[in-house]
Design a protein around this motif. Sequence first.
Motif, PDB file in Angstrom:
ATOM      1  N   GLY A 119      -7.598   6.423  -3.548  1.00 52.63           N
ATOM      2  CA  GLY A 119      -6.834   5.703  -2.533  1.00 52.63           C
ATOM      3  C   GLY A 119      -7.508   4.439  -2.045  1.00 52.63           C
ATOM      4  O   GLY A 119      -6.927   3.695  -1.254  1.00 52.63           O
ATOM      5  N   SER A 120      -8.729   4.179  -2.503  1.00 51.18           N
ATOM      6  CA  SER A 120      -9.391   2.935  -2.105  1.00 51.18           C
ATOM      7  C   SER A 120      -8.748   1.767  -2.850  1.00 51.18           C
ATOM      8  O   SER A 120      -8.011   1.950  -3.824  1.00 51.18           O
ATOM      9  N   ARG A 137      -9.605   3.322   1.897  1.00 52.41           N
ATOM     10  CA  ARG A 137      -8.171   3.577   2.069  1.00 52.41           C
ATOM     11  C   ARG A 137      -7.674   3.151   3.448  1.00 52.41           C
ATOM     12  O   ARG A 137      -6.578   2.631   3.604  1.00 52.41           O
ATOM     13  N   ARG A 192      -5.433  -0.142  -6.991  1.00 49.75           N
ATOM     14  CA  ARG A 192      -5.716   1.030  -6.160  1.00 49.75           C
ATOM     15  C   ARG A 192      -6.416   2.088  -6.992  1.00 49.75           C
ATOM     16  O   ARG A 192      -5.977   2.413  -8.099  1.00 49.75           O
ATOM     17  N   THR A 208       0.806  -1.220   0.000  1.00 47.68           N
ATOM     18  CA  THR A 208       0.000   0.000   0.000  1.00 47.68           C
ATOM     19  C   THR A 208       0.836   1.266   0.000  1.00 47.68           C
ATOM     20  O   THR A 208       0.304   2.349  -0.200  1.00 47.68           O
TER      21      THR A 208
END
Length: 189
Positions: A119-120, A134, A115, A76
């Motif tokens: 940002g999710s 996120r 992604r 991430t």
Amino acid sequence: ADPVLESWRWRHEEAVEGMGTLCMDKAEDGSLWFGGTGGITRYDGRTVTSIRFDDELLSAITHREEMPWVKALMSTGEGTVLALIGESLVSWSESGWKVIIQDVGQSVFFNSLVRGKDGSYWLQVREGLWQISRNLEEVSRIIHASRKSRVMSACIDQQGTVWVVRQITDDEVRLIGIPLKDGRPLAEL
């Protein structure tokens, strides 16, 4: 000429041999993360760090194998790695393992984690498409495949539209574009 056949063009990395690697991702710091049978591994070019599945994680996830494997993996960029292990989406950080989705349905080797522009995170598995916030706290199932249909692949374009390849029958495949507004689908699917 085929560069794979010309060994002077590439380098064999012995440090990551024997991990049973099935998927990988590159972190923002340049390190590589690998998912395989029984755990995940970080390789920074010099050091290999293996993080094994512990008994607590194995008892909390859904898996059909004696020792599950990682089928999709994503760093991430915030010190966390998302991993599809068996039929569960989990995260790993320095504080340990955390189950995000306990059962995503049957997963095979055509899964993906991508992604979104907001940002999710988006998880595509055979039985559906999931959106994860996120902060990894909110989860929504966007597509639920029927018994006969499958979600084959997913990606996100430059405008932020989520694209899904959905197999309806053996002879019928559809490309579905899911436009988003404020990170959410504009319509129910």
